[in-house]
Design an enzyme around this catalytic site. Structure first.
Site, PDB file in Angstrom:
ATOM      1  N   ASP A 486       0.810  -1.218   0.000  1.00  0.00           N
ATOM      2  CA  ASP A 486       0.000   0.000   0.000  1.00  0.00           C
ATOM      3  C   ASP A 486       0.842   1.267   0.000  1.00  0.00           C
ATOM      4  O   ASP A 486       0.329   2.357  -0.247  1.00  0.00           O
ATOM      5  CB  ASP A 486      -0.856   0.036   1.269  1.00  0.00           C
TER       6      ASP A 486
HETATM    7  C1  GLC Z   1      -0.651   2.434   6.029  1.00  0.00           C
HETATM    8  C2  GLC Z   1       0.123   1.205   6.453  1.00  0.00           C
HETATM    9  C3  GLC Z   1      -0.179   0.010   5.620  1.00  0.00           C
HETATM   10  C4  GLC Z   1      -1.667  -0.154   5.485  1.00  0.00           C
HETATM   11  C5  GLC Z   1      -2.332   1.127   5.012  1.00  0.00           C
HETATM   12  C6  GLC Z   1      -3.820   0.945   4.985  1.00  0.00           C
HETATM   13  O1  GLC Z   1      -0.208   2.892   4.826  1.00  0.00           O
HETATM   14  O2  GLC Z   1       1.515   1.440   6.404  1.00  0.00           O
HETATM   15  O3  GLC Z   1       0.387  -1.132   6.231  1.00  0.00           O
HETATM   16  O4  GLC Z   1      -1.920  -1.169   4.571  1.00  0.00           O
HETATM   17  O5  GLC Z   1      -2.018   2.168   5.877  1.00  0.00           O
HETATM   18  O6  GLC Z   1      -4.471   1.994   4.387  1.00  0.00           O
HETATM   19  C1  GLC Z   2      -1.688  -3.860   5.388  1.00  0.00           C
HETATM   20  C2  GLC Z   2      -2.922  -3.928   4.534  1.00  0.00           C
HETATM   21  C3  GLC Z   2      -2.700  -4.767   3.302  1.00  0.00           C
HETATM   22  C4  GLC Z   2      -1.447  -4.353   2.610  1.00  0.00           C
HETATM   23  C5  GLC Z   2      -0.257  -4.385   3.562  1.00  0.00           C
HETATM   24  C6  GLC Z   2       1.023  -3.895   2.927  1.00  0.00           C
HETATM   25  O1  GLC Z   2      -1.487  -5.084   6.022  1.00  0.00           O
HETATM   26  O2  GLC Z   2      -4.009  -4.432   5.245  1.00  0.00           O
HETATM   27  O3  GLC Z   2      -3.783  -4.650   2.421  1.00  0.00           O
HETATM   28  O4  GLC Z   2      -1.254  -5.204   1.532  1.00  0.00           O
HETATM   29  O5  GLC Z   2      -0.527  -3.563   4.659  1.00  0.00           O
HETATM   30  O6  GLC Z   2       0.988  -2.536   2.666  1.00  0.00           O
END
Ligand code: GLC
Ligand code: GLC
Length: 831
Positions: A486
């Site tokens: 993300d």
């Molecule tokens: C933040 C976190 C990531 C998560 C995202 C959800 O960017 O670092 O782990 O998946 O929020 O929106």
């Molecule tokens: C968080 C989110 C997942 C994402 C991950 C890596 O765990 O829930 O959707 O893939 O972060 O950013």
């Protein structure tokens, strides 16, 4: 230095036993598995909610408080001048003994002080909208005891978000009713709401409180409620401010005598025309019924036995006996348990997720599915349909949806280009477990629009097409807002700290940003899709209608052919444009520059693309997989697992987004993001490197960490956390964000299917272990489509991979697939 230990596993009881209340962080558990849920820490902190942790919060909780984890269900015991709590908090009176046992959907906390023992069993009975708290008080001393017992729960005004914000309204709305020993919370019941909560105890009470300030005192803390310190309830009646529920019970115990008190915290909804029993008086009929069901020790014990039976059944589907306790307890108990909890909670409510944040993730939910599909396949089926219903006609999808409405979340929208592939991943796992191809004929809408329905198979097809239709200059998948990571936001370009990295796009058009992670994911799920089409061709040929989901044998063969070609092309594109010499690139950025290359100064190598491209077996014959895996081992691995990227970014890169906003070694910037370690581990098993796979696996396996690092690791030692601080961090090895993480499902998938090697397949169980050379024999019992297979794997020569021979009930079979048969079967596998 030997670290202090705060607890240990009790495998026979399927419990983790905490022996010191001052754990390095609250170590929590979950109660309930259907509609009514509670979080409970080892000192009885936490809260309850009905279905939705935001909209139907029953008891109040304050996050990030000082001290940590204040607020919960508290029992105060006043014995002479001493006031104590069985769970140590909030009074923190030193106890003579303390123990917290977290089990499968229950927690038992026992404390003793001055010759009195109080043991409280907390659980949510099956199919029940209530938390039972069965307290057993025992007089261990030689003299009679006259105890004053106070219970305590603080109500939340239903919406957990506005409860923390809208005080001009909140402080005037609180309303309660009192009837006998039952304290009702009915805020807003008069207007649109048709629900209330209650807290009761199965004995006569000698007093009560329902107003927080009267009970505690405005300037006091939970540790020093005035009513308790004085041993006198105020019999307060709440009007606004903060309604609570506290019972006051006088208990006398002869030496050796014990007594049970059963408390019940329940939730009720009434039909619109049956809301009131008299003007302004709530209709309590359903509460009475509920209270009646749990008002004796016998009834509660029976409900508890039922709950344990439920877990026996869930955990009996797959069990291993390996002679290694640390492996067995994770596989047989905790990993499967964590998968179920993650299924129930998604990413909503933990001590790191506030329960008021995000909805259900499209990709998260599909991945979670592989963790529980063997246990509750019908719920997995429903989940797949719900998820697919948030897809768009072009194959893209909403990144999140809301569990109550099941609608796609407009605030976040779509454009995460890995999302569609995960639908294949989840659906294939479901069909392989159940053999239920009929799910593919289900008519599923787009964006929940009635009239737009097509078959689920069609949804899978357009998912694949979405990748094919969105390729970049190197014929690699365009990344969109982000892929699985993300925080790798290659089209965002944000200089404004008030913008969200995930939803801002300042340079959308003309982007050359491509993802090698999606490329690998596409090859893996593409191969799955091809195999599915071939299987469907067979099924269609055998079905008397000659079709499945409206397509005939021939159609499926053509479709398989088409997709095989796309997979082959992707394979080539990765080898041509994605190989960096020693490992796979991570991405191309907006301008077409390399990310995750030896040419870069920081972020030279990333884990996701090494994982997915080796899982896909891209370049396996040419030795590329082995090289990529070696590079991962060399550059990403450390004592606590494999970091996400290396070296960490030390400055903000506008062209990369959020990843470079995190401090080094945390979260997506070179943290050990446990979720993606299994991808490399599976890659290792595809390459047949059992020792390496095992080594990586045990580094993040909670039971192995438990033994070494309770203080450093900080979070619960019985479950995985999302992230462990990586080698570039200030404190490597420190865990964060425990419980709700895709890690649970991936750990399960990895160990059950790739290490122990029991893989559900269309025609049966495919046996293909990949082992450390120290593993000489193990047994698995696997229930599968009406059969029960007792599988003994023999590996006298300590091979890492390769099945020599399999016998089923004494007969040698061709190949490695045990065909489905009802009844019990003995299987012997020789490596
Ligand atoms: C933040 C976190 C990531 C998560 C995202 C959800 O960017 O670092 O782990 O998946 O929020 O929106
Ligand atoms: C968080 C989110 C997942 C994402 C991950 C890596 O765990 O829930 O959707 O893939 O972060 O950013």
């Amino acid at each position: 230095m030997v670290e202090k230990k705060y607890g240990h596993f009790d495998d026979a009881n399927r419990e983790y036993v905490i022996t010191d209340p001052k754990t390095p962080w609250p170590w929590i558990n979950y109660l309930g598995n259907e509609d009514f849920f509670s979080l409970i820490s080892n000192t009885a902190g936490g809260y309850s909610f009905y279905k939705d942790a935001k909209f139907r919060r029953l008891t109040r909780y304050r996050y990030n408080g000082v001290p940590m984890d204040n607020g919960g269900r508290y029992f105060y015991i006043k014995d002479g001048d001493t006031v104590w709590n069985p769970g140590w908090k909030p009074c923190k009176t030193p106890l003579d003994s303390y123990e917290c046992r977290h089990g499968m959907n229950y927690t038992r906390i026992t404390g003793s002080k001055n010759g009195v023992e109080a043991s409280v069993l907390f659980f949510v009975p099956l199919h029940t909208w209530a938390e039972v708290q069965k307290m057993t008080l025992k007089n261990l001393s030689h003299e009679a005891k006259a105890l004053k017992v106070f219970s305590f729960a603080e109500w939340c005004l239903w919406n957990a978000a506005t409860d923390m914000e809208n005080f001009q309204r909140n402080f005037s709305t609180g309303e309660v009713e009192i009837e006998g020993s039952t304290l009702y919370h009915k805020t807003e019941y008069r207007e649109r709401r048709n629900h209330y909560a209650f807290y009761t105890v199965n004995t006569e009470i000698q007093g009560y409180d329902t107003d927080r300030e009267s009970f505690i005192g405005l300037y006091n803390e939970f540790a020093e409620p005035e009513a308790v310190l004085e041993g006198k309830p105020r019999n307060s009646f709440a009007h606004g401010w903060s309604p609570i529920a506290s019972h006051y019970i006088e208990v006398t115990l002869k030496p050796g005598e014990s007594r049970d008190l059963i408390f019940l915290l329940g939730y009720v909804e009434n039909e619109q025309d049956k809301k009131f029993s008299a003007k302004k008086v709530i209709n309590k009929e359903k509460a009475h019924q509920l209270i009646n069901k749990f008002d004796t020790t016998e009834k509660v014990d029976a409900a508890f036995a039922e709950l344990n039976q439920y877990w026996d059944n869930l955990l009996n589907i797959f069990t291993v006996k390996s002679g290694n306790d640390k492996l067995d307890r994770m596989v047989n108990i905790w990993n499967q348990y964590q998968c179920m909890i993650t299924f129930c909670m998604s990413r909503s409510a933990s001590f790191f997720e506030s329960g008021i944040g995000r909805g259900m993730g499209f990709r998260d939910s599909n991945q979670d599915l592989v963790g529980f599909v063997h246990q509750i396949p019908t719920r997995a089926r429903q989940r797949i349909i719900d998820i697919a219903s948030t897809q768009f006609p072009d194959g893209g999808c909403y990144h999140q949806y809301q569990p109550l409405t099941k609608r796609g979340n407009n605030d976040i929208g779509g454009g995460f280009n890995d999302d569609p592939c995960w639908l294949i991943f989840g659906t294939v796992a479901y069909i392989k477990e159940t053999g239920d191809f009929s799910i593919l004929s289900e008519q599923v809408p787009f964006d929940n629009q009635p009239g737009s329905e097509v078959s689920l198979f069609e949804h899978l097809k357009i998912s694949m097409n979405h990748v094919i239709n969105n390729l970049g200059p190197h014929k690699l998948p365009l990344i969109g807002r982000a892929d699985w990571n993300d925080c790798l936001n290659l089209n965002c370009f944000s200089w404004d700290p008030n913008e969200s990295f995930q939803t801002t796009e300042n340079k959308g058009e003309g982007s050359k940003a491509e993802s090698l992670m999606i490329a690998g994911l596409f090859v893996v799920t593409g191969k799955d899709y091809v195999a599915l089409c071939k299987q469907l061709a067979k099924e269609a040929a055998n079905s008397h209608e000659g079709t499945i989901a409206g397509l005939a044998e021939e159609d499926y063969l053509v479709e398989a052919e088409r997709m095989q070609q796309a997979v082959d092309e992707m394979n080539e594109a990765v080898k041509q444009h994605g190989w960096d010499g020693e490992w796979v690139l991570r991405a191309y950025d907006f301008f077409g520059n390399k990310i995750g290359s030896n040419e870069n100064e920081e972020g030279k190598i990333f884990i996701e693309s090494q994982g997915w491209c080796t899982m896909a077996g891209i370049g396996l014959e040419e030795g590329l997989c082995a090289k990529a895996l070696d590079s991962a081992k060399e550059r990403l691995e450390c004592e606590h697992g494999m970091v996400l990227n290396n070296p960490a970014y030390t400055t903000y890169h506008v062209e990369m987004g959020e990843i470079s906003s995190y401090p080094e070694g945390y979260k997506e910037n070179a943290g050990i993001f446990c979720h993606n370690n299994p991808w490399v581990i599976i890659g290792e098993t595809v390459a047949g490197r059992g020792n390496d796979a095992w080594n990586h696996y045990t580094k993040i396996l909670p039971s192995y960490v438990e033994e070494k690092y309770q203080t450093l690791h900080k979070v619960e030692p019985y479950v995985n956390c999302q992230m462990v601080a990586g080698k570039d961090a200030a404190k490597p090895g420190e865990g964060k964000n425990s419980w709700l993480t895709g890690t649970a499902a991936w750990m399960w998938y990895t160990v059950s299917e790739f290490i122990l090697g029991i893989k559900p397949d269309y025609e049966g169980l495919n046996i293909d272990p990949c082992l450390p050379s120290t593993a000489h024999e193990y047994e698995v019992t696997r229930k599968f489509r009406g059969g029960e297979y007792h599988i003994i794997v023999k590996n006298p020569e300590g091979r890492e991979k390769g099945v020599k021979q399999i016998t089923v009930d004494g007969k040698t079979i061709d190949g490695t697939i045990i065909p489905c048969q009802k009844g019990k079967h003995e299987v012997i596998v020789e490596m």
